[in-house]
Design a protein around this motif. Structure first.
Motif, PDB file in Angstrom:
ATOM      1  N   SER A  24     -19.093  60.310 -23.838  1.00  0.00           N
ATOM      2  CA  SER A  24     -19.850  59.867 -25.014  1.00  0.00           C
ATOM      3  C   SER A  24     -19.310  58.522 -25.479  1.00  0.00           C
ATOM      4  O   SER A  24     -18.256  58.072 -25.027  1.00  0.00           O
ATOM      5  CB  SER A  24     -19.697  60.891 -26.142  1.00  0.00           C
ATOM      6  N   LYS A  25     -20.036  57.906 -26.417  1.00  0.00           N
ATOM      7  CA  LYS A  25     -19.565  56.612 -26.894  1.00  0.00           C
ATOM      8  C   LYS A  25     -18.223  56.750 -27.621  1.00  0.00           C
ATOM      9  O   LYS A  25     -17.447  55.811 -27.642  1.00  0.00           O
ATOM     10  CB  LYS A  25     -20.604  55.911 -27.769  1.00  0.00           C
ATOM     11  N   LEU A  26     -17.944  57.919 -28.162  1.00  0.00           N
ATOM     12  CA  LEU A  26     -16.663  58.139 -28.822  1.00  0.00           C
ATOM     13  C   LEU A  26     -15.569  58.566 -27.849  1.00  0.00           C
ATOM     14  O   LEU A  26     -14.385  58.439 -28.144  1.00  0.00           O
ATOM     15  CB  LEU A  26     -16.802  59.201 -29.918  1.00  0.00           C
ATOM     16  N   PHE A  27     -15.948  59.090 -26.683  1.00  0.00           N
ATOM     17  CA  PHE A  27     -14.966  59.544 -25.707  1.00  0.00           C
ATOM     18  C   PHE A  27     -15.477  59.295 -24.280  1.00  0.00           C
ATOM     19  O   PHE A  27     -15.841  60.224 -23.564  1.00  0.00           O
ATOM     20  CB  PHE A  27     -14.665  61.035 -25.929  1.00  0.00           C
ATOM     21  N   PRO A  28     -15.514  58.022 -23.884  1.00  0.00           N
ATOM     22  CA  PRO A  28     -15.958  57.713 -22.512  1.00  0.00           C
ATOM     23  C   PRO A  28     -15.029  58.366 -21.490  1.00  0.00           C
ATOM     24  O   PRO A  28     -13.822  58.428 -21.694  1.00  0.00           O
ATOM     25  CB  PRO A  28     -15.852  56.184 -22.456  1.00  0.00           C
ATOM     26  N   GLN A  29     -15.621  58.832 -20.384  1.00  0.00           N
ATOM     27  CA  GLN A  29     -14.862  59.555 -19.361  1.00  0.00           C
ATOM     28  C   GLN A  29     -14.566  58.739 -18.111  1.00  0.00           C
ATOM     29  O   GLN A  29     -14.079  59.282 -17.127  1.00  0.00           O
ATOM     30  CB  GLN A  29     -15.626  60.822 -18.967  1.00  0.00           C
ATOM     31  N   CYS A  30     -14.879  57.428 -18.131  1.00  0.00           N
ATOM     32  CA  CYS A  30     -14.480  56.562 -17.025  1.00  0.00           C
ATOM     33  C   CYS A  30     -14.333  55.147 -17.562  1.00  0.00           C
ATOM     34  O   CYS A  30     -14.868  54.814 -18.623  1.00  0.00           O
ATOM     35  CB  CYS A  30     -15.455  56.615 -15.850  1.00  0.00           C
ATOM     36  N   GLY A  31     -13.597  54.338 -16.838  1.00  0.00           N
ATOM     37  CA  GLY A  31     -13.324  52.979 -17.288  1.00  0.00           C
ATOM     38  C   GLY A  31     -14.574  52.127 -17.405  1.00  0.00           C
ATOM     39  O   GLY A  31     -14.705  51.318 -18.332  1.00  0.00           O
ATOM     40  N   ASP A  41     -20.661  47.688 -28.379  1.00  0.00           N
ATOM     41  CA  ASP A  41     -20.055  47.661 -29.723  1.00  0.00           C
ATOM     42  C   ASP A  41     -19.868  46.215 -30.196  1.00  0.00           C
ATOM     43  O   ASP A  41     -20.075  45.919 -31.371  1.00  0.00           O
ATOM     44  CB  ASP A  41     -18.716  48.396 -29.726  1.00  0.00           C
ATOM     45  N   HIS A  42     -19.485  45.337 -29.301  1.00  0.00           N
ATOM     46  CA  HIS A  42     -19.292  43.931 -29.670  1.00  0.00           C
ATOM     47  C   HIS A  42     -20.598  43.258 -30.076  1.00  0.00           C
ATOM     48  O   HIS A  42     -20.581  42.301 -30.846  1.00  0.00           O
ATOM     49  CB  HIS A  42     -18.642  43.152 -28.523  1.00  0.00           C
ATOM     50  N   THR A  43     -21.717  43.728 -29.554  1.00  0.00           N
ATOM     51  CA  THR A  43     -22.997  43.127 -29.929  1.00  0.00           C
ATOM     52  C   THR A  43     -23.448  43.595 -31.304  1.00  0.00           C
ATOM     53  O   THR A  43     -24.283  42.953 -31.920  1.00  0.00           O
ATOM     54  CB  THR A  43     -24.112  43.454 -28.914  1.00  0.00           C
ATOM     55  N   GLY A  44     -22.907  44.731 -31.770  1.00  0.00           N
ATOM     56  CA  GLY A  44     -23.277  45.263 -33.080  1.00  0.00           C
ATOM     57  C   GLY A  44     -24.594  46.011 -33.087  1.00  0.00           C
ATOM     58  O   GLY A  44     -25.083  46.404 -34.144  1.00  0.00           O
ATOM     59  N   GLU A  48     -28.037  54.512 -28.152  1.00  0.00           N
ATOM     60  CA  GLU A  48     -27.948  55.931 -27.846  1.00  0.00           C
ATOM     61  C   GLU A  48     -27.225  56.073 -26.509  1.00  0.00           C
ATOM     62  O   GLU A  48     -27.342  55.209 -25.641  1.00  0.00           O
ATOM     63  CB  GLU A  48     -29.363  56.521 -27.740  1.00  0.00           C
ATOM     64  N   THR A  49     -26.491  57.148 -26.345  1.00  0.00           N
ATOM     65  CA  THR A  49     -25.855  57.402 -25.056  1.00  0.00           C
ATOM     66  C   THR A  49     -26.323  58.750 -24.513  1.00  0.00           C
ATOM     67  O   THR A  49     -26.666  59.657 -25.278  1.00  0.00           O
ATOM     68  CB  THR A  49     -24.314  57.414 -25.162  1.00  0.00           C
ATOM     69  N   VAL A  50     -26.350  58.848 -23.205  1.00  0.00           N
ATOM     70  CA  VAL A  50     -26.651  60.092 -22.504  1.00  0.00           C
ATOM     71  C   VAL A  50     -25.462  60.375 -21.596  1.00  0.00           C
ATOM     72  O   VAL A  50     -25.150  59.563 -20.720  1.00  0.00           O
ATOM     73  CB  VAL A  50     -27.949  59.980 -21.676  1.00  0.00           C
ATOM     74  N   ASP A  51     -24.800  61.497 -21.824  1.00  0.00           N
ATOM     75  CA  ASP A  51     -23.643  61.889 -21.012  1.00  0.00           C
ATOM     76  C   ASP A  51     -24.142  62.553 -19.741  1.00  0.00           C
ATOM     77  O   ASP A  51     -24.567  63.709 -19.763  1.00  0.00           O
ATOM     78  CB  ASP A  51     -22.749  62.838 -21.812  1.00  0.00           C
ATOM     79  N   VAL A  52     -24.059  61.840 -18.621  1.00  0.00           N
ATOM     80  CA  VAL A  52     -24.564  62.378 -17.356  1.00  0.00           C
ATOM     81  C   VAL A  52     -23.693  63.504 -16.825  1.00  0.00           C
ATOM     82  O   VAL A  52     -24.129  64.262 -15.954  1.00  0.00           O
ATOM     83  CB  VAL A  52     -24.719  61.274 -16.292  1.00  0.00           C
ATOM     84  N   LEU A  53     -22.476  63.625 -17.327  1.00  0.00           N
ATOM     85  CA  LEU A  53     -21.592  64.704 -16.877  1.00  0.00           C
ATOM     86  C   LEU A  53     -22.063  66.064 -17.404  1.00  0.00           C
ATOM     87  O   LEU A  53     -21.656  67.101 -16.879  1.00  0.00           O
ATOM     88  CB  LEU A  53     -20.148  64.443 -17.332  1.00  0.00           C
ATOM     89  N   ALA A 105     -29.259  47.024 -35.970  1.00  0.00           N
ATOM     90  CA  ALA A 105     -27.807  46.866 -35.995  1.00  0.00           C
ATOM     91  C   ALA A 105     -27.148  48.211 -36.228  1.00  0.00           C
ATOM     92  O   ALA A 105     -27.695  49.078 -36.916  1.00  0.00           O
ATOM     93  CB  ALA A 105     -27.405  45.900 -37.089  1.00  0.00           C
ATOM     94  N   ALA A 106     -25.978  48.378 -35.653  1.00  0.00           N
ATOM     95  CA  ALA A 106     -25.234  49.626 -35.821  1.00  0.00           C
ATOM     96  C   ALA A 106     -24.743  49.770 -37.254  1.00  0.00           C
ATOM     97  O   ALA A 106     -24.380  48.794 -37.894  1.00  0.00           O
ATOM     98  CB  ALA A 106     -24.052  49.661 -34.859  1.00  0.00           C
ATOM     99  N   THR A 107     -24.745  50.980 -37.731  1.00  0.00           N
ATOM    100  CA  THR A 107     -24.178  51.252 -39.047  1.00  0.00           C
ATOM    101  C   THR A 107     -22.735  51.682 -38.871  1.00  0.00           C
ATOM    102  O   THR A 107     -22.286  51.955 -37.758  1.00  0.00           O
ATOM    103  CB  THR A 107     -24.956  52.385 -39.748  1.00  0.00           C
ATOM    104  N   SER A 108     -22.015  51.772 -39.942  1.00  0.00           N
ATOM    105  CA  SER A 108     -20.604  52.127 -39.840  1.00  0.00           C
ATOM    106  C   SER A 108     -20.403  53.561 -39.358  1.00  0.00           C
ATOM    107  O   SER A 108     -19.358  53.903 -38.848  1.00  0.00           O
ATOM    108  CB  SER A 108     -19.908  51.922 -41.180  1.00  0.00           C
ATOM    109  N   GLU A 109     -21.420  54.424 -39.489  1.00  0.00           N
ATOM    110  CA  GLU A 109     -21.279  55.816 -39.061  1.00  0.00           C
ATOM    111  C   GLU A 109     -21.522  55.996 -37.571  1.00  0.00           C
ATOM    112  O   GLU A 109     -21.168  56.995 -36.999  1.00  0.00           O
ATOM    113  CB  GLU A 109     -22.272  56.733 -39.800  1.00  0.00           C
ATOM    114  N   SER A 110     -22.172  55.019 -36.882  1.00  0.00           N
ATOM    115  CA  SER A 110     -22.508  55.241 -35.479  1.00  0.00           C
ATOM    116  C   SER A 110     -21.479  54.720 -34.538  1.00  0.00           C
ATOM    117  O   SER A 110     -20.495  54.221 -34.855  1.00  0.00           O
ATOM    118  CB  SER A 110     -23.865  54.649 -35.139  1.00  0.00           C
TER     119      SER A 110
END
Length: 110
Positions: A24-31, A41-44, A48-53, A105-110
């Motif tokens: 997930s965006k909070l816990f990526p499982q590969c480099g 994140d740098h773009t702001g 959405e993310t989809v965890d293929v695992l 733009a991303a909010t502080s909660e996302s």
């Protein structure tokens, strides 16, 4: 179009910016996935993310859908953009920021 292709198409159309990744965006499982999240994140931009695992059908199906062999994969407005290397090249050239301009733009909660 197969069922998995329909599911992937729906995911890419539901959100302006979607990253198919490992973890997930909070816990990526590969480099590579971690790098892709950091770039977005740098773009702001909100994305959405989809965890293929979590779904082997999506994990294999996304490779055929895009005709791209690796994950992560970024989609913007339903169109395949590329993996983390392409994202980094586009970010360094300012092209990714330009592509994402006008997206929510991303909010502080996302």
């Amino acid at each position: 179009m197969s069922n998995v292709n329909e599911r992937i198409a729906a995911m890419t159309k539901e959100h302006d910016v979607v990253l198919f990744m490992k973890g997930s965006k909070l816990f990526p499982q590969c480099g590579f996935s971690s790098r892709a999240v950091a770039i977005l994140d740098h773009t702001g931009v909100e994305f959405e993310t989809v965890d293929v695992l979590q779904d082997m059908e999506i994990r294999e199906g996304i490779k055929a859908y895009s005709d791209w062999p690796t994950i992560p994969q970024l989609y913007v407005d339903g169109e395949f953009v590329g993996g983390s290397d392409i994202m980094m090249e586009m970010f360094e050239a300012g092209e990714l920021q330009q592509m994402l301009e006008g997206k929510k733009a991303a909010t502080s909660e996302s």
